[in-house]
Design an enzyme around this catalytic site. Structure first.
Site, PDB file in Angstrom:
ATOM      1  N   TYR A  49       0.818  -1.209   0.000  1.00 31.26           N
ATOM      2  CA  TYR A  49       0.000   0.000   0.000  1.00 31.26           C
ATOM      3  C   TYR A  49       0.853   1.262   0.000  1.00 31.26           C
ATOM      4  O   TYR A  49       2.038   1.237   0.356  1.00 31.26           O
ATOM      5  CB  TYR A  49      -0.933   0.013   1.215  1.00 31.26           C
ATOM      6  CG  TYR A  49      -0.211   0.206   2.527  1.00 31.26           C
ATOM      7  CD1 TYR A  49       0.323  -0.879   3.193  1.00 31.26           C
ATOM      8  CD2 TYR A  49      -0.037   1.476   3.080  1.00 31.26           C
ATOM      9  CE1 TYR A  49       1.011  -0.711   4.382  1.00 31.26           C
ATOM     10  CE2 TYR A  49       0.641   1.654   4.271  1.00 31.26           C
ATOM     11  CZ  TYR A  49       1.169   0.556   4.908  1.00 31.26           C
ATOM     12  OH  TYR A  49       1.855   0.722   6.077  1.00 31.26           O
ATOM     13  N   PHE A 106       2.256   9.687   3.479  1.00 32.22           N
ATOM     14  CA  PHE A 106       2.545   9.591   4.919  1.00 32.22           C
ATOM     15  C   PHE A 106       2.987   8.198   5.320  1.00 32.22           C
ATOM     16  O   PHE A 106       3.568   7.999   6.366  1.00 32.22           O
ATOM     17  CB  PHE A 106       1.339  10.044   5.766  1.00 32.22           C
ATOM     18  CG  PHE A 106       0.087   9.254   5.523  1.00 32.22           C
ATOM     19  CD1 PHE A 106      -0.901   9.732   4.683  1.00 32.22           C
ATOM     20  CD2 PHE A 106      -0.106   8.022   6.139  1.00 32.22           C
ATOM     21  CE1 PHE A 106      -2.050   9.004   4.447  1.00 32.22           C
ATOM     22  CE2 PHE A 106      -1.243   7.284   5.915  1.00 32.22           C
ATOM     23  CZ  PHE A 106      -2.226   7.775   5.059  1.00 32.22           C
ATOM     24  N   ASP A 107       2.729   7.223   4.492  1.00 35.23           N
ATOM     25  CA  ASP A 107       3.165   5.869   4.835  1.00 35.23           C
ATOM     26  C   ASP A 107       3.098   4.988   3.588  1.00 35.23           C
ATOM     27  O   ASP A 107       2.229   5.180   2.732  1.00 35.23           O
ATOM     28  CB  ASP A 107       2.264   5.285   5.929  1.00 35.23           C
ATOM     29  CG  ASP A 107       2.780   3.953   6.441  1.00 35.23           C
ATOM     30  OD1 ASP A 107       3.996   3.719   6.304  1.00 35.23           O
ATOM     31  OD2 ASP A 107       1.988   3.161   6.959  1.00 35.23           O
ATOM     32  N   ILE A 114      -7.877   0.883  10.310  1.00 40.23           N
ATOM     33  CA  ILE A 114      -8.921   1.904  10.255  1.00 40.23           C
ATOM     34  C   ILE A 114     -10.143   1.334   9.526  1.00 40.23           C
ATOM     35  O   ILE A 114     -10.007   0.449   8.678  1.00 40.23           O
ATOM     36  CB  ILE A 114      -8.413   3.195   9.566  1.00 40.23           C
ATOM     37  CG1 ILE A 114      -7.772   2.862   8.224  1.00 40.23           C
ATOM     38  CG2 ILE A 114      -7.454   3.942  10.457  1.00 40.23           C
ATOM     39  CD1 ILE A 114      -7.409   4.085   7.403  1.00 40.23           C
ATOM     40  N   TYR A 131      -8.628   8.442  10.606  1.00 43.51           N
ATOM     41  CA  TYR A 131      -8.133   8.789  11.945  1.00 43.51           C
ATOM     42  C   TYR A 131      -8.911   9.922  12.611  1.00 43.51           C
ATOM     43  O   TYR A 131      -8.479  10.447  13.632  1.00 43.51           O
ATOM     44  CB  TYR A 131      -6.633   9.091  11.893  1.00 43.51           C
ATOM     45  CG  TYR A 131      -5.827   7.832  11.734  1.00 43.51           C
ATOM     46  CD1 TYR A 131      -5.752   6.916  12.776  1.00 43.51           C
ATOM     47  CD2 TYR A 131      -5.192   7.522  10.547  1.00 43.51           C
ATOM     48  CE1 TYR A 131      -5.040   5.737  12.644  1.00 43.51           C
ATOM     49  CE2 TYR A 131      -4.481   6.340  10.399  1.00 43.51           C
ATOM     50  CZ  TYR A 131      -4.408   5.451  11.455  1.00 43.51           C
ATOM     51  OH  TYR A 131      -3.719   4.291  11.337  1.00 43.51           O
ATOM     52  N   PHE A 172      -5.485   5.978  -0.437  1.00 48.99           N
ATOM     53  CA  PHE A 172      -4.571   4.834  -0.434  1.00 48.99           C
ATOM     54  C   PHE A 172      -4.590   4.150  -1.800  1.00 48.99           C
ATOM     55  O   PHE A 172      -5.647   4.080  -2.442  1.00 48.99           O
ATOM     56  CB  PHE A 172      -5.025   3.785   0.593  1.00 48.99           C
ATOM     57  CG  PHE A 172      -4.747   4.156   2.018  1.00 48.99           C
ATOM     58  CD1 PHE A 172      -3.517   3.904   2.596  1.00 48.99           C
ATOM     59  CD2 PHE A 172      -5.733   4.746   2.796  1.00 48.99           C
ATOM     60  CE1 PHE A 172      -3.269   4.235   3.919  1.00 48.99           C
ATOM     61  CE2 PHE A 172      -5.494   5.079   4.113  1.00 48.99           C
ATOM     62  CZ  PHE A 172      -4.260   4.823   4.678  1.00 48.99           C
TER      63      PHE A 172
END
Lengths: 246, 627
Positions: A157, A167-168, A194, A220, A238
């Site tokens: 991902y 961010f990730d 999430i 979040y 995502f």
């Protein structure tokens, strides 16, 4: 192969019900067909999972990946479930359940080619509130095996904010998924991730790659993540590739 | 020029001059060591330096040089290193002597050092130790393990500075030592990692690499245990720079990742004590008493989040990864790791940003429990900080009973209550209360209701019970502002909660002083409900129970008040009367103190009764007025 129909002359390559809502639906096989070796366990499961309602599948313990259900169910049980489905007409309510990303195939119709980013807004089962994410398919999966609640899934991902800030990500830097890099594995549908992920992942089939846009309520929320990694009330985007279901 | 005291050294040097190592007898070796020791004790390190640097003595040095490490350590300067000639001697010895022998030399030197100077010794020896370890070819893992474990064992005896002042002074040099250790290990970690990744090495190399990795992990584990004891908060409030030990801690977390022990996997451990046997017994007993309403087990007796499949847990509370390269981690080391990650944000970029907040809390709950059950302030405070961080991520009222393992939920609240009510240290008690309130706010209504009932039924501490009753008050206030009567803090459900609150177990004989916090909070709650929810509205349903409350709660309090007041009045008179008989007691505890203090205690008891009576009178007034 015979098609699903109340009219014997309606032949179709797909084992699906005609979309006539008034008449009771019939199945493609007789009980004799099923009791012999002509029809495999997997074929029955596939058909039941495509056509029966979620509640029916849950009651009959037929939810889960094809492989797992085939392992845990006897042929007798499957035949009984098949008869029960026809007897009680516990079919998937097209209006309510069809929005699940698992596409139901219409008679004589080929499945819609969704390789060109078909946007589908999916509604999760059980949850009554409207879904707070949207999904567009970037690469089609096998359309056969979908993860069920509690299955362990593995995925690559990349997570971004609306302005494109990543961010990730668990994608290796060079873009090659070599030995050292491993996809993220977790039990889906049980709150480990999430909510947007939990619900969206269950609508993806094995091998599918999709772009998810998740509203903050299903990500979040008001809190975000500490140290400004994800700001409060942030919508997240995502790109997720589902690579295995166990 | 050497002094007279160095004749012994000169003699042995002359005897062995230019002799190869094999021809030197053990006796000559011993004489050389003794002579060097004597020289060093008399401050003649220059003489020793000349001896070891002279190539004519190389054979002798090769034979007995490793034995010189212990005498050299004895004369090492404490505190900051000064140039007393020791360093060039060490340098020469580590160049010439066999690395294997030197490892034993270092081991003995560390072993013979005193606790008050061990940190300074380690800091000075470390570069040489690393140089020697790096040279070793065979059984490197063993040598690394021997020296590093020796270092940690020696550090075990050094007191850990905790308060800001102690940390600033760092009298024994512990922080300096801990900071130096980690960067020094870099090349070894690199070696363990590079060799492990390269598939072309022979089986023997792979085995050696695995051994080295295991030893390094062992060290990391003990190091984390050390960090758990000290405080890692900034020395002064508002200080921008974080505490210096965080830098090596960050490095250590990176090492772990490099060696394949990914921190994000390490901390994702299933419930350590899913339900410890004792806890299971307690819950069982509890269910029997209260009909299973309070503790409702989720599906399979555990969390719906399920267990992590990567890691297994062992009976002794350690954890390990599946197959080869197995390494067992102690719970306390992992607790420190998770504390560093979540509280100090170390290596959080490695932690997937897709895990839910509830899952993070669930993952950390066993570590928090581990830390709260310890007796060291540093560890308890870390546990509380970790819990606080996890709770602050959650939105108010978002924690459902289904999302959190019931055993952990109740276990966590029990740990907090125990901390608040019986910890002898003030800071953890205060912080415990703050975190407990955070925890309550994060639970949804049902969760709060269950927790309150559970605490009221199980906790005998009046202060804690009083605190819970104040929280019921807050929730009832919110519920009464809403339109319906179906909430968890309204009507039948609220009355269920009030049953143990508006009741005196021992009737009129209740010790009012001991239970004053609970009784006062209960009276205040009752007064609030009677005013807020008048008889015509009766949303809370309190008016339906008013006769029961009068009989079981208000009348016994009134009687207990009269009895207690009479008793303490008599005691006060007796204490103040010249020549009166003394021997007052508070409850069952006799007062052993000077008469002035005794009078003060008795007077404060009487004023507490006044306070209780005024609230009681107000409650009675409202009831009678509305009737």
């Amino acid at each position: 192969m015979r098609g699903w129909s109340e009219n014997s002359h309606a032949i179709s390559k797909d084992r699906s019900f005609p979309q006539t809502s008034m008449a009771a639906k019939k199945g493609p096989w007789s009980v004799q067909d099923l009791q012999g070796d002509r029809v495999s366990k997997k074929e029955i499961i596939q058909l039941l999972q495509q056509q029966a309602s979620h509640q029916f599948l849950e009651e009959q313990k037929l939810l889960g990946s094809l492989k797992n259900v085939a392992k845990t169910s006897t042929k007798d049980h499957l035949v009984k479930s098949y008869e029960l489905l026809l007897k009680n007409q516990k079919f998937k309510d097209d209006k309510a359940e069809n929005v699940q990303s698992k596409p139901s195939k219409g008679v004589g119709k080929k499945p819609a080619a969704d390789s060109k980013s078909t946007v589908a807004t999916a509604a999760p089962p059980v949850v009554e509130e409207p879904p707070k994410y949207s999904k567009s398919v970037l690469k089609r999966g096998d359309k056969l095996s979908y993860p069920q609640r509690g299955d362990t899934v593995a995925c690559w991902y990349k997570g971004m904010l609306e302005d494109g800030t990543v961010f990730d990500s668990n994608l290796p830097a060079g873009g090659r998924k070599g030995k050292s890099a491993k996809p993220l594995t977790f039990k889906v549908g049980v709150g480990k991730v999430i909510k947007g992920w939990d619900e969206a992942l269950m609508t993806m089939s094995n091998g599918e790659k999709a772009r998810l846009e998740i509203e903050s309520e299903w990500a979040y929320g008001k809190k975000g993540l500490p140290d400004g990694k994800i700001p409060p009330n942030a919508k997240l985007i995502f790109e997720v590739e589902l690579v295995s279901i166990e | 020029m050497c002094s007279m005291q160095d004749h012994g050294l000169t003699a042995v040097l002359q005897k062995c001059v230019r002799l190869p190592e094999e021809e030197i007898s053990p006796e000559d070796g011993d004489s050389f060591v003794m002579a060097v020791k004597l020289c060093l004790q008399h401050g003649n390190s220059q003489c020793v330096l000349r001896a070891v640097q002279n190539e004519c003595n190389e054979g002798l040095l090769r034979c007995a040089g490793w034995n010189l490490l212990a005498p050299l350590v004895e004369v090492m300067p404490q505190g900051k290193a000064t140039d007393n000639g020791i360093e060039p001697i060490l340098n020469r010895i580590t160049q010439v002597c066999s690395p294997k022998e030197l490892v034993f030399g270092f081991f003995e030197a560390l072993d013979s050092s005193k606790a008050n100077c061990i940190c300074f010794v380690i800091v000075q020896l470390l570069p040489y130790m690393m140089k020697v370890l790096y040279k070793i070819d065979v059984s490197k893992g063993y040598s690394v393990g021997l020296l590093l474990s020796s270092v940690m064992t020696q550090l075990d005896s050094v007191p850990v500075p905790y308060t800001a002042r102690q940390r600033k002074e760092d009298a024994h040099g512990l922080h300096g030592c801990l900071s130096t250790l980690i960067p020094a290990l870099g090349p070894l970690v690199h070696e363990a990692t590079v060799n492990a990744r390269d598939g072309s090495f022979r089986a023997s190399v792979k085995y050696a690499t695995r051994e080295l990795r295991q030893e390094l992990l062992q060290f990391c584990e003990r190091y984390l245990g050390f960090l758990l004891l000290t405080s890692l908060e900034p020395l002064q409030e508002g200080e921008s720079e974080k505490f210096p030990l965080l830098k090596p801690a960050r490095m250590l977390v990176l090492y772990l990742d490099e060696m394949g022990e990914s921190p994000q996997k390490l901390i994702q451990i299933p419930c350590i004590k899913k339900e410890a046997p004792q806890q299971a017994e307690e819950s069982k007993g509890f269910r029997n008493v209260y009909g299973g309403e309070i503790l409702q087990e989720s599906g399979e007796g555990g969390s719906v989040l399920g267990n992590e499949d990567i890691i297994g847990s062992r009976e002794d509370g350690t954890f390990h990864f599946g197959d080869k390269d197995l390494f067992s981690w102690s719970t306390s080391s992992l607790a420190c790791l998770t504390y560093l990650m979540f509280v100090h944000n170390l290596a959080m970029d490695k932690f997937p940003a897709v895990y839910s907040h509830v899952y993070v809390l669930q993952t950390n709950a066993p570590f928090v429990a581990e830390m709260l059950q310890r007796s060291e302030e540093g560890i308890i405070m870390k546990g509380l900080s970790l819990l606080e961080v996890c709770l602050c991520r959650l939105e108010l009222g978002s924690l459902t009973m289904e999302s959190l393992d019931i055993a952990h939920l109740m276990g966590l609240s029990q740990d907090l209550i125990k901390l608040m009510s019986s910890c002898p240290l003030e800071a953890p008690r205060k912080k415990g209360l703050e975190v407990f309130q955070l925890f309550i706010y994060r639970l949804n209504e049902e969760g709060k209701h269950r927790l309150f009932r559970y605490v009221l039924h199980t906790c005998t501490h009046a202060g804690v019970a009083g605190y819970i009753i104040q929280n019921i008050n807050k929730q009832a206030d919110i519920a009464l502002r809403g339109p319906g009567r179906e909430g968890w803090f309204c009507g039948r459900r609220l009355l269920l909660l009030l049953k143990p609150v508006l009741w005196l177990a021992e009737g009129a004989e209740t010790d009012l002083l001991e239970h004053s916090d609970r009784i006062m909070a209960a009276l205040n709650l009752l007064r609030f409900l009677l005013i807020r929810d008048n008889i015509s509205e009766n949303k809370a349903g309190i008016w339906n129970e008013i006769h029961k409350i009068e009989n079981k709660f208000l009348r016994p309090i009134r009687m207990a008040l009269n009895l207690s007041r009479a008793h303490y009045d008599a005691q006060l008179k007796s204490a103040t009367k010249p020549g009166g008989i003394r021997g007052s007691s508070i409850g069952s505890r006799p007062l052993k103190m000077p008469v002035e203090q005794e009078v003060q205690v008795l007077q404060s008891a009487l004023s507490l009764f006044d306070l209780l009576e005024s609230v009681l009178a107000r409650v009675e007034e409202i009831i009678n007025g509305d009737h």
